[in-house]
Design an enzyme around this catalytic site. Sequence first.
Site, PDB file in Angstrom:
ATOM      1  N   ASP A  35      38.500  36.476  47.167  1.00  0.00           N
ATOM      2  CA  ASP A  35      38.826  35.745  45.951  1.00  0.00           C
ATOM      3  C   ASP A  35      39.154  36.727  44.821  1.00  0.00           C
ATOM      4  OD1 ASP A  35      39.118  33.765  44.072  1.00  0.00           O
ATOM      5  OD2 ASP A  35      37.192  32.816  44.444  1.00  0.00           O
ATOM      6  N   ASP A  36      40.347  36.582  44.238  1.00  0.00           N
ATOM      7  CA  ASP A  36      40.769  37.436  43.109  1.00  0.00           C
ATOM      8  C   ASP A  36      40.786  38.920  43.479  1.00  0.00           C
ATOM      9  OD1 ASP A  36      40.813  35.078  41.712  1.00  0.00           O
ATOM     10  OD2 ASP A  36      39.523  35.747  40.076  1.00  0.00           O
ATOM     11  N   CYS A  73      43.684  30.128  42.546  1.00  0.00           N
ATOM     12  CA  CYS A  73      42.837  29.771  43.691  1.00  0.00           C
ATOM     13  C   CYS A  73      43.261  28.519  44.442  1.00  0.00           C
ATOM     14  CB  CYS A  73      41.400  29.597  43.212  1.00  0.00           C
ATOM     15  SG  CYS A  73      40.718  31.020  42.330  1.00  0.00           S
ATOM     16  N   LYS A 127      33.635  29.236  49.627  1.00  0.00           N
ATOM     17  CA  LYS A 127      34.246  28.493  48.521  1.00  0.00           C
ATOM     18  C   LYS A 127      35.270  27.480  49.025  1.00  0.00           C
ATOM     19  CE  LYS A 127      37.279  29.364  44.530  1.00  0.00           C
ATOM     20  NZ  LYS A 127      37.723  30.374  43.550  1.00  0.00           N
ATOM     21  N   HIS A 129      36.895  24.535  46.763  1.00  0.00           N
ATOM     22  CA  HIS A 129      37.831  24.434  45.636  1.00  0.00           C
ATOM     23  C   HIS A 129      39.064  23.591  45.949  1.00  0.00           C
ATOM     24  CE1 HIS A 129      39.398  26.675  41.798  1.00  0.00           C
ATOM     25  NE2 HIS A 129      39.073  25.413  41.582  1.00  0.00           N
ATOM     26  N   HIS A 219      35.584  37.357  42.797  1.00  0.00           N
ATOM     27  CA  HIS A 219      35.802  36.559  41.594  1.00  0.00           C
ATOM     28  C   HIS A 219      34.651  36.797  40.608  1.00  0.00           C
ATOM     29  CE1 HIS A 219      36.532  33.020  39.103  1.00  0.00           C
ATOM     30  NE2 HIS A 219      37.594  32.707  39.828  1.00  0.00           N
ATOM     31  N   ASP A 277      43.386  35.473  47.864  1.00  0.00           N
ATOM     32  CA  ASP A 277      43.966  34.198  47.440  1.00  0.00           C
ATOM     33  C   ASP A 277      44.951  34.369  46.294  1.00  0.00           C
ATOM     34  OD1 ASP A 277      42.090  34.769  45.442  1.00  0.00           O
ATOM     35  OD2 ASP A 277      41.403  32.706  45.255  1.00  0.00           O
ATOM     36  N   ASN A 278      44.838  35.443  45.550  1.00  0.00           N
ATOM     37  CA  ASN A 278      45.781  35.771  44.472  1.00  0.00           C
ATOM     38  C   ASN A 278      45.499  37.185  44.006  1.00  0.00           C
ATOM     39  OD1 ASN A 278      43.727  33.403  43.009  1.00  0.00           O
ATOM     40  ND2 ASN A 278      43.620  35.503  42.255  1.00  0.00           N
ATOM     41  N   LYS A 295      46.626  38.071  38.172  1.00  0.00           N
ATOM     42  CA  LYS A 295      46.261  36.703  38.522  1.00  0.00           C
ATOM     43  C   LYS A 295      46.805  35.706  37.503  1.00  0.00           C
ATOM     44  CE  LYS A 295      42.288  33.590  38.881  1.00  0.00           C
ATOM     45  NZ  LYS A 295      40.810  33.454  38.879  1.00  0.00           N
TER      46      LYS A 295
END
Length: 497
Positions: A35-36, A73, A127, A129, A219, A277-278, A295
Amino acid sequence: MKKLWLPLLFAVWLSAVGGSGSKNKRPNIVFVLADDYGFNDIGYHGEQIFTPVLDKLASDGVKLENYYVQPICTPTRSQLMTGRYQIHTGLQHYVLLPEQANGLPLDDPTMADKMKEAGYATHMVGKWHLGFYKKEYLPFNRGFDSYFGYLVGEETYYGHKRDYTDGNWYLDLRDQNGPVHSEEGHYSGHLFTEKAIDVVQAHDPRKPLFLYLAYQSVHGPLQVPEKYERQYRHIQDENRRIYAGMVSAMDEGVGNLTQALKDKGLWDNTVLVFSTDNGGTPKGGGNNFPLRGWKGSLWEGGIHGVGFVSGGRVPLKGTVNRELIHVSDWFPTLVGLAQGSLNGTKPLDGVDQWGTISRGTPSKRTVLLHNIDPLARTLGVPLYNDTFDTTVRAAVRVGHMKLITGEPYNGSWVPPPGSAHKFEPEPNTFPDKNVWLFNITADPTEHHDLSDQMPGTVRTLLGYLQRFNQHAVPAVYPPLDKNSNPALRGGVWGPWQ
């Protein structure tokens, strides 16, 4: 003679149903989503953060160096799970907020649905989301046999809590049986790894495994056990130092998971995909240098992702793949690898890339829609009146060329703190400019805007955006629902309708 054949027949049967090394078996599929996670923050792209496990897995498999995700996300996760662009699911604007009555449409089968249909054991850790306002949207009602994790977009790593608009913090940690109250103080980077290992250890090898591990790492908020941060004490920037420690904790976790797969005898028949994810966010310690932006932006720093494929069932070893691949491609690729069926899905935007990954054949993808966001703030005035409105935030890739329209957000080049490279601020000569064109193959850092030099190419790519926009569904982005307040349900985030 009959007695001699019996052991042989038994050995053949055992190999067919239980032998993890059999190449005729459907592979176990493990998808690890960070994540991130910034482009510059894996060892083989950068020099500040140590990722020996990820580096080794990538070097033993296939590095994806022309791989794209979404800027934030929810859109990436939605496209991973459905193989469809967010303009076709109504999730093209921002992310799902925990107070919104919205989710991944129920009439879109998920990857887990198709894997389960194909006979796989399906498990998710981490996660989600993708919406939870009704129980039908929860992961264990979207194809996963088991689930352990959290539903919202971010929370604390030790307390597993997310704040509500009333200023209070509420628990968001659950499995398929309900809220989990017993893990306070257990760092999620460790907790999620341990739960994924539990899945592996309990797995019956006579059935293929699909495991989706969606780490909270890396994240925000910036939290990590001190021993991981300590090895980066030479980094003076506090956010960067903590973030680096978070990456190392995740790297260790992936190593523990792969070791568990080996100990179970599953690794030789496993395909493991690792993806972000990004892009990373500099204020959160992440870094995408030398790419432009971060991001949330349509610059390469927001969407050019870290990704690789490894595992014993990956025939190519130690290769770098520079073919165009998108996160939506995983749906048909992995379902196809599982010998599953795509019947019952809506028209897919992803394409099966296993030939590209496993044999190095050319990508089936030449066009990639990054997004069209009709709810984003518009910028400037339309360049033309007879094609796509350039005031709208959008981006598309066709071959080597990438077009951005509208407001792409900050496009600075940000090196990691303490780097010898200099910060380059976004050019702001024309504040209402809303069209950029780049040859990404020749200019991956987006320094040379070609929009004025190649107006014909601009019009061609605007035509692509126009055609995509004609079959986009309306963006779904409802107001916050006060009934979502966890205080109404025992202080735990969860379905409220």
